[in-house]
Every structure is written in structure tokens, then in C-alpha cells.
Design a protein around this motif. Structure first.
Motif, mmCIF file in Angstrom:
data_model
loop_
_atom_site.group_PDB
_atom_site.id
_atom_site.type_symbol
_atom_site.label_atom_id
_atom_site.label_comp_id
_atom_site.label_asym_id
_atom_site.label_seq_id
_atom_site.Cartn_x
_atom_site.Cartn_y
_atom_site.Cartn_z
ATOM 1 N N MET A 224 0.847 -1.201 0.000
ATOM 2 C CA MET A 224 0.000 0.000 0.000
ATOM 3 C C MET A 224 0.886 1.256 0.000
ATOM 4 S SD MET A 224 -2.743 1.218 2.877
ATOM 5 C CE MET A 224 -3.908 -0.117 2.701
ATOM 6 N N SER A 225 0.606 2.164 -0.895
ATOM 7 C CA SER A 225 1.441 3.372 -0.965
ATOM 8 C C SER A 225 1.147 4.301 0.213
ATOM 9 C CB SER A 225 1.160 4.113 -2.281
ATOM 10 O OG SER A 225 -0.049 4.833 -2.150
ATOM 11 N N GLU A 226 2.078 5.247 0.393
ATOM 12 C CA GLU A 226 1.933 6.221 1.480
ATOM 13 C C GLU A 226 0.642 7.028 1.309
ATOM 14 O OE1 GLU A 226 3.961 6.267 3.926
ATOM 15 O OE2 GLU A 226 3.193 8.010 4.987
ATOM 16 N N VAL A 227 0.392 7.414 0.074
ATOM 17 C CA VAL A 227 -0.790 8.232 -0.196
ATOM 18 C C VAL A 227 -2.052 7.460 0.193
ATOM 19 C CG1 VAL A 227 -2.167 9.347 -2.005
ATOM 20 C CG2 VAL A 227 0.329 9.545 -2.026
ATOM 21 N N GLU A 228 -2.086 6.188 -0.195
ATOM 22 C CA GLU A 228 -3.267 5.394 0.135
ATOM 23 C C GLU A 228 -3.408 5.210 1.645
ATOM 24 O OE1 GLU A 228 -3.663 2.491 -3.767
ATOM 25 O OE2 GLU A 228 -2.069 2.171 -2.296
ATOM 26 N N ARG A 229 -2.250 4.995 2.327
ATOM 27 C CA ARG A 229 -2.302 4.782 3.765
ATOM 28 C C ARG A 229 -2.841 6.040 4.467
ATOM 29 N NH1 ARG A 229 -0.002 5.723 8.245
ATOM 30 N NH2 ARG A 229 1.572 7.106 7.382
ATOM 31 N N VAL A 230 -2.286 7.195 4.070
ATOM 32 C CA VAL A 230 -2.697 8.445 4.713
ATOM 33 C C VAL A 230 -4.155 8.759 4.393
ATOM 34 C CG1 VAL A 230 -2.323 10.937 4.731
ATOM 35 C CG2 VAL A 230 -0.379 9.384 4.832
ATOM 36 N N SER A 231 -4.564 8.499 3.154
ATOM 37 C CA SER A 231 -5.900 8.913 2.755
ATOM 38 C C SER A 231 -6.991 8.092 3.442
ATOM 39 C CB SER A 231 -6.053 8.847 1.229
ATOM 40 O OG SER A 231 -5.950 7.512 0.804
ATOM 41 N N GLU A 232 -6.581 7.002 4.115
ATOM 42 C CA GLU A 232 -7.593 6.264 4.881
ATOM 43 C C GLU A 232 -8.073 7.063 6.086
ATOM 44 O OE1 GLU A 232 -6.270 2.395 5.946
ATOM 45 O OE2 GLU A 232 -6.449 1.647 3.896
ATOM 46 N N SER A 233 -7.169 7.843 6.673
ATOM 47 C CA SER A 233 -7.567 8.599 7.853
ATOM 48 C C SER A 233 -7.719 10.090 7.555
ATOM 49 C CB SER A 233 -6.561 8.394 8.983
ATOM 50 O OG SER A 233 -5.256 8.625 8.509
ATOM 51 N N TYR A 234 -6.998 10.598 6.538
ATOM 52 C CA TYR A 234 -7.097 12.011 6.182
ATOM 53 C C TYR A 234 -7.709 12.153 4.797
ATOM 54 C CZ TYR A 234 -3.559 12.678 9.801
ATOM 55 O OH TYR A 234 -2.880 12.683 10.968
ATOM 56 N N VAL A 235 -8.525 13.144 4.655
ATOM 57 C CA VAL A 235 -9.086 13.437 3.337
ATOM 58 C C VAL A 235 -8.400 14.699 2.825
ATOM 59 C CG1 VAL A 235 -11.205 13.967 2.070
ATOM 60 C CG2 VAL A 235 -11.295 12.536 4.125
ATOM 61 N N PRO A 236 -7.741 14.634 1.654
ATOM 62 C CA PRO A 236 -7.123 15.871 1.155
ATOM 63 C C PRO A 236 -8.191 16.892 0.800
ATOM 64 C CG PRO A 236 -6.937 14.133 -0.478
ATOM 65 C CD PRO A 236 -7.564 13.508 0.736
ATOM 66 N N PHE A 237 -7.913 18.156 1.098
ATOM 67 C CA PHE A 237 -8.835 19.249 0.803
ATOM 68 C C PHE A 237 -9.211 19.254 -0.679
ATOM 69 C CE2 PHE A 237 -8.652 23.719 -0.781
ATOM 70 C CZ PHE A 237 -9.902 24.121 -0.339
ATOM 71 N N ARG A 238 -8.256 19.041 -1.552
ATOM 72 C CA ARG A 238 -8.508 18.887 -2.983
ATOM 73 C C ARG A 238 -7.580 17.782 -3.483
ATOM 74 N NH1 ARG A 238 -12.417 21.856 -2.680
ATOM 75 N NH2 ARG A 238 -13.056 23.477 -4.154
ATOM 76 N N PRO A 239 -8.153 16.626 -3.886
ATOM 77 C CA PRO A 239 -7.302 15.551 -4.390
ATOM 78 C C PRO A 239 -6.478 16.059 -5.581
ATOM 79 C CG PRO A 239 -9.578 14.820 -4.188
ATOM 80 C CD PRO A 239 -9.568 16.300 -3.980
ATOM 81 N N GLY A 240 -5.219 15.671 -5.626
ATOM 82 C CA GLY A 240 -4.373 16.075 -6.754
ATOM 83 C C GLY A 240 -3.573 17.331 -6.501
ATOM 84 N N LEU A 241 -4.002 18.158 -5.538
ATOM 85 C CA LEU A 241 -3.275 19.402 -5.288
ATOM 86 C C LEU A 241 -2.302 19.276 -4.124
ATOM 87 C CD1 LEU A 241 -5.898 22.249 -5.796
ATOM 88 C CD2 LEU A 241 -4.298 21.245 -7.408
ATOM 89 N N LEU A 242 -2.450 18.207 -3.343
ATOM 90 C CA LEU A 242 -1.514 18.011 -2.246
ATOM 91 C C LEU A 242 -1.345 16.514 -2.030
ATOM 92 C CD1 LEU A 242 -3.336 18.786 1.122
ATOM 93 C CD2 LEU A 242 -4.489 18.834 -1.075
ATOM 94 N N ARG A 243 -0.162 16.142 -1.570
ATOM 95 C CA ARG A 243 0.060 14.737 -1.236
ATOM 96 C C ARG A 243 0.911 14.671 0.016
ATOM 97 N NH1 ARG A 243 4.951 12.793 -2.952
ATOM 98 N NH2 ARG A 243 6.183 14.301 -4.139
ATOM 99 N N PHE A 244 0.891 13.526 0.647
ATOM 100 C CA PHE A 244 1.606 13.362 1.901
ATOM 101 C C PHE A 244 2.696 12.326 1.712
ATOM 102 C CE2 PHE A 244 -2.690 14.696 2.802
ATOM 103 C CZ PHE A 244 -2.470 15.820 3.584
ATOM 104 N N GLU A 245 3.871 12.628 2.248
ATOM 105 C CA GLU A 245 4.996 11.721 2.092
ATOM 106 C C GLU A 245 5.757 11.719 3.407
ATOM 107 O OE1 GLU A 245 6.813 11.582 -2.025
ATOM 108 O OE2 GLU A 245 8.478 12.333 -0.822
#
Lengths: 379, 141
Positions: free
Chosen positions: B1-22
Motif C-alpha cells: 500500500m502506498s503512502e498516499v493510500e495509507r494516509v488517505s484512509e484517515s485524512y481526506v485531502p482538501f482537494r485531491p491532486g493538489l496536495l500529497r503526503f509523504e
């Protein structure tokens, strides 16, 4: 094929809690047709500008004015909706499709909004908390930073327009204000205060357009020629452009000047989209009517007053007359007609022969502005 | 599972595609035209400068300077006033709008160095935190 405005009418702008949008539009349409002296059976098509009026608002107006059956298109272009409706009629006549066209604009905004308008919550910047006053507040900060414009100079724009409005019985504001009143009004988005912002308004305006072919028969003596009706959309900004200047207004104006065969030096007065005090500054400088960076100082010296070198917003503008979105661009042309006919009463600009109307509407993330119109009328 | 997928389980990005978590850190993601190099935030589907249709994602700097600002005193009901809005110029040549936090509204100036921070800005209908960007006065020069 030249196009003429042969009739103009509007309601008083302001708060109309006991009337709806259709009712206001009916009044304006009937006044414009009466003013034109045209048999309404000769009107071949209609265009209705509005933003928040809902589905088929224009058709509801036709149904009550004996006009149902003719082609009608409802036009939405934010604050430029009304001017865009006029342009649609202008283009249809120029194309030879019609000889007599009705264009009107209407908005009942007090039932839709209280306080600041926003770009819409689905817009990226709207979701970040951007309001329309905030957009212009940030542009004011840049104009002050780049050109040394002062808070008092900005306030004078509002003072001038509300004074002009007090001479216009159709205006929402009937009382002049002072620079001190502006500076002491409630803060909205620093450095802008309440009296730097146009009010929330209801109202309607209408014009009857006619072709060269029929204008003689309808009465040429009171007709005003619509010499240009230009429309542009804002381009996507690349890099870090100045927010103290409006390329969109400049591009739209250049198109209109070329089509009308006049230059900014020929313009005798202008109605510009002063949704905020700073907005008038950006419009006038973008239109080339005053040098970039100098308008606030020159306006504060009285150059833009009625009777000044180049009067701006003699009707009172949006700041004084009010801003019912869809009606605004049409009401500007109503003022052009009254000034060019010499029927503007105490706010008459002596010898006016060339008038310009400018609207700018909408905001979307990444673009400088959404829709901009420049209309030029001559006598 | 990628970092983005892991984080997005608990956090919802304000606008998908404009920010990512690493690695627990957020990054603003713009778009760069592969033909002419123009950088955008957010990225259009077609380059406005050269009409190129091949744009790649590009990580934007976390630091920039305030181009202009305002203190919003009246807004829509979703926003608690007052709050500070800034347009920030980033070294990639893009201007990004955001709220400024971490200083008194009266302290904001044109040219002020700021850095981007990622914070919960709202809750989604399922009650999950929505993470977006804000600006903060830069901690060091």
C-alpha cells in the motif's frame, strides 16, 4: 449593418421586498418599449441576462408583456450578464437576422444574498475563504504598494459616485457621503470598508435595439448608435502578473475601440464596473482613460466628477446606483442613452457624444477574471 | 500500500491532486508543461501558454513571499472571521492563495517570508479530518 439603441428603461434600483424579479423586469421592458415608441409586435427576438433568477426567467417576462412566442435566450455571464445579453442582440442584428430586438437584465439579489458574494464554494479559491471584497482588497493593497495610492483617495471614488447617485432618481443611494464616512464605516476586508463596496440590490433594465434599416422609421432623432459591443474571457495566468492592472479590461477595450473607430481620447464619459472603490481605479486605468497608477490622485482632484475632464460613473455607478447583477450592464447602457440624448437632468455631461460602458464579472481560480464587456455608444 | 493510500484512509485531502503526503509531510503539487515549462497551480488539462497537452506533476516549494494580503472581517457562515488571506509567490513562479496563521493579522506585510503548513481545515460528512494548506510566517530565513 449599424445597430441603434432606440428605447431604454429601468426600475429604480434598491431593495424591493414586495416585488419579484419577473415583476421588476416587466416594468423595465414596458418602459423601454414605450420609450422606443415601437409596436411590440415588431420585436423579433429577446435576450435576458440574469445570474440567480432560475430557469427560464426571461420567458416568464415575455408571457406578461405580450411578447411570448418570439425566440429568447437567457444569458449568464456573472456581472456581465446584462451586457452580454445586449451583445447577443447586437450580433443578431449585425448578422441581418433581425431588425428589432429586446435585451434586458434583472436580478432580485436581496432574496439570494446577504453580505459578501463569493466565487462559489465549488471554486478552489472560494473554498479557501476568498470573497469578492477580499479579491479587491488584495488588489487595493497592490495598487497602494506599487503607486502610493492612499486610503483617502480610494474613499473619494465612493464619495463621487454616491454624490452622482444622489442626482439620479433611479439610484439606490440618494444621500451623499464624505471621505470620513467611508473611512469610519464597518471594515469588510482590509483596507476596504462597507462604503467601499457596492450594495446588494434588486432591479431591472431593458433596451430596444434596431437595425439601420428600420431606425429612420422608429425615430432617428433619439436613437443612439451602438458602435461596439466587445466580449472577452480572462486568460489563465502564467507566472506572477501584477494584480494592480487588468489585462482583461485592456484587451476587451482595445477590441471595442478598434471596432468603434474611436480611441480612449475620444470618450466623453464612462460607466465602469465599480463593484468596489478600487475596482473603478483598475477599470479606468485598464480602459486607458487615465494613465496607469494615476487615477486615484486625479479623481481626488475632481477630474472624474461630472463637469471634470473625463467624468466616470455619472449615474452613480454600482457604488451609488446599486448592483443587481444581471441588470447592471443594461442599466449602464440606459445611462449612456440618457446622457447622449441630453436627458440626464442634473447629472448631464454637456456635449457628450461618445460614451463607454464596461462590465467585468465572475472569478475562477487561475484566471484573471471571467467575463468582460466593453460597449461604446455614439451620437 | 502506498503512502498516499495509507494516509488517505484517515485524512481526506482538501482537494485531491493538489496536495500529497509523504513520510508524514505534505507537499503542494502543481503542474508543469513538458513542452514550454510553464508551471501552474492548479494544473489545467491544456497549457494556456503553448497549448501543449502533456503536463507533469511538480512538487512546489514550501516557502515563498507574501505578494498581497487582506484581513477578512465579513465572510460566509462557513468561515470564522477575522482571518488573513495571502497570495504567496513561490520560487517556481506560481502564486498560491491560502490563509495565513501563526501571527497577528496586523503583522502581515507584503514581501514577508512564509512557509506552507498542512492542517485540518474541516471535517468531511463521515467525520474524517480534511487536510488542507495554510501559510505560516517562515521560522528561519
Amino acid at each position: 449593418m449599424d445597430v441603434y439603441v432606440v428605447g431604454a428603461g429601468m426600475t429604480k434600483f434598491g431593495k424591493h421586498p414586495d416585488r419579484d424579479a419577473v415583476d421588476l423586469a416587466v416594468e423595465a421592458v414596458n418602459e423601454a418599449i414605450r420609450d422606443a415608441g415601437v409596436d411590440r409586435r415588431r420585436i423579433q427576438a429577446a435576450y435576458c441576462g440574469h445570474v440567480y433568477g432560475g430557469m427560464v426567467l426571461g420567458q416568464k417576462v415575455l408571457a406578461r408583456t405580450g411578447l411570448a412566442g418570439i425566440p429568447l435566450a437567457n444569458v449568464e455571464n456573472a456581472c456581465s450578464s446584462g451586457a452580454t445579453a445586449i451583445r447577443e442582440g447586437y450580433l443578431a442584428i449585425r448578422a441581418g437576422e433581425y431588425d428589432v430586438v429586446l435585451a434586458f437584465g434583472v436580478e432580485h439579489l436581496t432574496t439570494r444574498f446577504r453580505g459578501a458574494l463569493t466565487p462559489g464554494e465549488e471554486d478552489l479559491e472560494g473554498a479557501l475563504g476568498l470573497t469578492m471584497p477580499a479579491v479587491y482588497a488584495m488588489r487595493a493593497v497592490r495598487h497602494m504598494t506599487e503607486f502610493g495610492t492612499t486610503r483617502e483617495e480610494l474613499a473619494y471614488v465612493s464619495v463621487k459616485n454616491k454624490r452622482n447617485a444622489s442626482l439620479n432618481p433611479y439610484a439606490q443611494f440618494q444621500n451623499p457621503v464624505t471621505v470620513e464616512d467611508v473611512l469610519n464605516s464597518r471594515p469588510i476586508a482590509d483596507p476596504l470598508r462597507l462604503l467601499d463596496c457596492c450594495p446588494v440590490s434588486d432591479g431591472a433594465a431593458a433596451v430596444v435595439l434596431a437595425s439601420e434599416r428600420v431606425v429612420g422609421e422608429l425615430g432617428r432623432s433619439r436613437a443612439v448608435r451602438l458602435a461596439a459591443a466587445s466580449l472577452r474571457t480572462g486568460t489563465v495566468e502564467v507566472g506572477l502578473p501584477s494584480m494592480a492592472f487588468e489585462p482583461l479590461t485592456r484587451a476587451t477595450a482595445q477590441d471595442a475601440y478598434e471596432r468603434a473607430g474611436v480611441g480612449p481620447e475620444d470618450v466623453d464619459f464612462a460607466e465602469v464596473h465599480d463593484c468596489f472603490s478600487i475596482a473603478e481605479v483598475l477599470r479606468v486605468e485598464g480602459l486607458g482613460l487615465y494613465p496607469v497608477g494615476e487615477y486615484p490622485k486625479r479623481a481626488a482632484r475632481g477630474e472624474a466628477d461630472i463637469g471634470g475632464r473625463l467624468p466616470i460613473n455619472p449615474s452613480g455607478g454600482l457604488l451609488g446606483k446599486g448592483h443587481p447583477l444581471g441588470a447592471t450592464g443594461v442599466a449602464q447602457v440606459v445611462e449612456l442613452v440618457r446622457q447622449l440624448r441630453g436627458e440626464a437632468g442634473p447629472r448631464q455631461i454637456e456635449g457628450a457624444r461618445v460614451g463607454l460602458a464596461h462590465c467585468r464579472g465572475g472569478k475562477a481560480a487561475g484566471v484573471e477574471g471571467a467575463a468582460c464587456t466593453v460597449l461604446i455608444a455614439t451620437r | 500500500m502506498s503512502e498516499v493510500e495509507r494516509v488517505s484512509e484517515s485524512y481526506v485531502p482538501f482537494r485531491p491532486g493538489l496536495l500529497r503526503f509523504e513520510g508524514g509531510r505534505g507537499v503542494l503539487v502543481g503542474g508543469r508543461c513538458r513542452s514550454c515549462g510553464a508551471v501552474y497551480f492548479p494544473a489545467p488539462e491544456v497549457c494556456a501558454r503553448c497549448q501543449g497537452q502533456d503536463l507533469e506533476g511538480v512538487d512546489l516549494s514550501g516557502r515563498g513571499t507574501v505578494y498581497t494580503y487582506t484581513v477578512v472581517r465579513q465572510s460566509t457562515p462557513e468561515f470564522r472571521t477575522p482571518y488573513v488571506l495571502v497570495y504567496v509567490d513561490l520560487p517556481e513562479g506560481v502564486r498560491v492563495l491560502g490563509q495565513l496563521v501563526g501571527c497577528e493579522p496586523e503583522a502581515v506585510r507584503v514581501g514577508m517570508p512564509v512557509e506552507v503548513v498542512f492542517e485540518e481545515v474541516a471535517r468531511d460528512p463521515q467525520g474524517r479530518p480534511v487536510v488542507g494548506w495554510r501559510f505560516h510566517p517562515a521560522t528561519e530565513a
